[in-house]
Design an enzyme around this catalytic site. Structure first.
Site, PDB file in Angstrom:
ATOM      1  N   HIS A  22       0.805  -1.221   0.000  1.00 33.61           N
ATOM      2  CA  HIS A  22       0.000   0.000   0.000  1.00 33.61           C
ATOM      3  C   HIS A  22       0.841   1.276   0.000  1.00 33.61           C
ATOM      4  O   HIS A  22       0.283   2.373   0.002  1.00 33.61           O
ATOM      5  CB  HIS A  22      -0.942   0.007   1.209  1.00 33.61           C
ATOM      6  CG  HIS A  22      -2.140  -0.853   1.006  1.00 33.61           C
ATOM      7  ND1 HIS A  22      -2.096  -2.229   1.129  1.00 33.61           N
ATOM      8  CD2 HIS A  22      -3.411  -0.541   0.650  1.00 33.61           C
ATOM      9  CE1 HIS A  22      -3.299  -2.720   0.872  1.00 33.61           C
ATOM     10  NE2 HIS A  22      -4.112  -1.719   0.578  1.00 33.61           N
ATOM     11  N   TRP A  76      -6.190  -5.778  -8.410  1.00 34.04           N
ATOM     12  CA  TRP A  76      -5.723  -5.485  -7.049  1.00 34.04           C
ATOM     13  C   TRP A  76      -6.252  -6.516  -6.064  1.00 34.04           C
ATOM     14  O   TRP A  76      -5.512  -7.024  -5.223  1.00 34.04           O
ATOM     15  CB  TRP A  76      -6.141  -4.070  -6.641  1.00 34.04           C
ATOM     16  CG  TRP A  76      -5.686  -3.701  -5.259  1.00 34.04           C
ATOM     17  CD1 TRP A  76      -6.416  -3.763  -4.112  1.00 34.04           C
ATOM     18  CD2 TRP A  76      -4.389  -3.235  -4.882  1.00 34.04           C
ATOM     19  NE1 TRP A  76      -5.656  -3.360  -3.041  1.00 34.04           N
ATOM     20  CE2 TRP A  76      -4.405  -3.031  -3.487  1.00 34.04           C
ATOM     21  CE3 TRP A  76      -3.219  -2.974  -5.587  1.00 34.04           C
ATOM     22  CZ2 TRP A  76      -3.303  -2.570  -2.783  1.00 34.04           C
ATOM     23  CZ3 TRP A  76      -2.122  -2.512  -4.884  1.00 34.04           C
ATOM     24  CH2 TRP A  76      -2.165  -2.319  -3.501  1.00 34.04           C
TER      25      TRP A  76
END
EC number: 5.1.3.32
Length: 104
Positions: A22, A76
């Site tokens: 992230h 993702w």
């Protein structure tokens, strides 16, 4: 602006990897989130309980929900399945939280 909060889980051995993935997120994913009206998106980790607490402000539920059908979101989700529990469609297992207090 609509405020949302939700809880997800991260695998006990994947805290560092989750954080690495992230920081930063894919630029393409960031662009999709922003173009779909997401603002001030933050995710917090409770290491002791392997919980992720996320908050986001959105412009509309319809635009927010449309993120899930984008190619980059689908990629993702698949990318993240080895670090967190996922549903059969690869979306993260999550629970939306009810707001009980807000101080503007």
């Amino acid at each position: 602006m609509i405020r949302k909060a939700f809880v997800m889980q991260v695998n006990p051995d994947a805290h560092e990897e989750y954080q690495r993935r992230h920081n930063p997120i894919w630029l393409e994913l960031e662009a999709v989130l922003k173009s779909h009206g997401a603002h001030n998106y933050a995710i917090y980790l409770d290491k002791a309980r392997n919980l992720l607490f996320a908050t986001v402000e959105i412009e509309s539920e319809e635009r927010w929900n449309a993120v899930a059908s984008t190619d980059v979101c689908q990629r993702w989700w698949k990318y993240m399945t080895d670090v967190m529990p996922a549903n059969p469609d690869n979306s993260p297992v999550s629970s939306e939280l009810q707001e009980v207090f807000y101080l503007p």
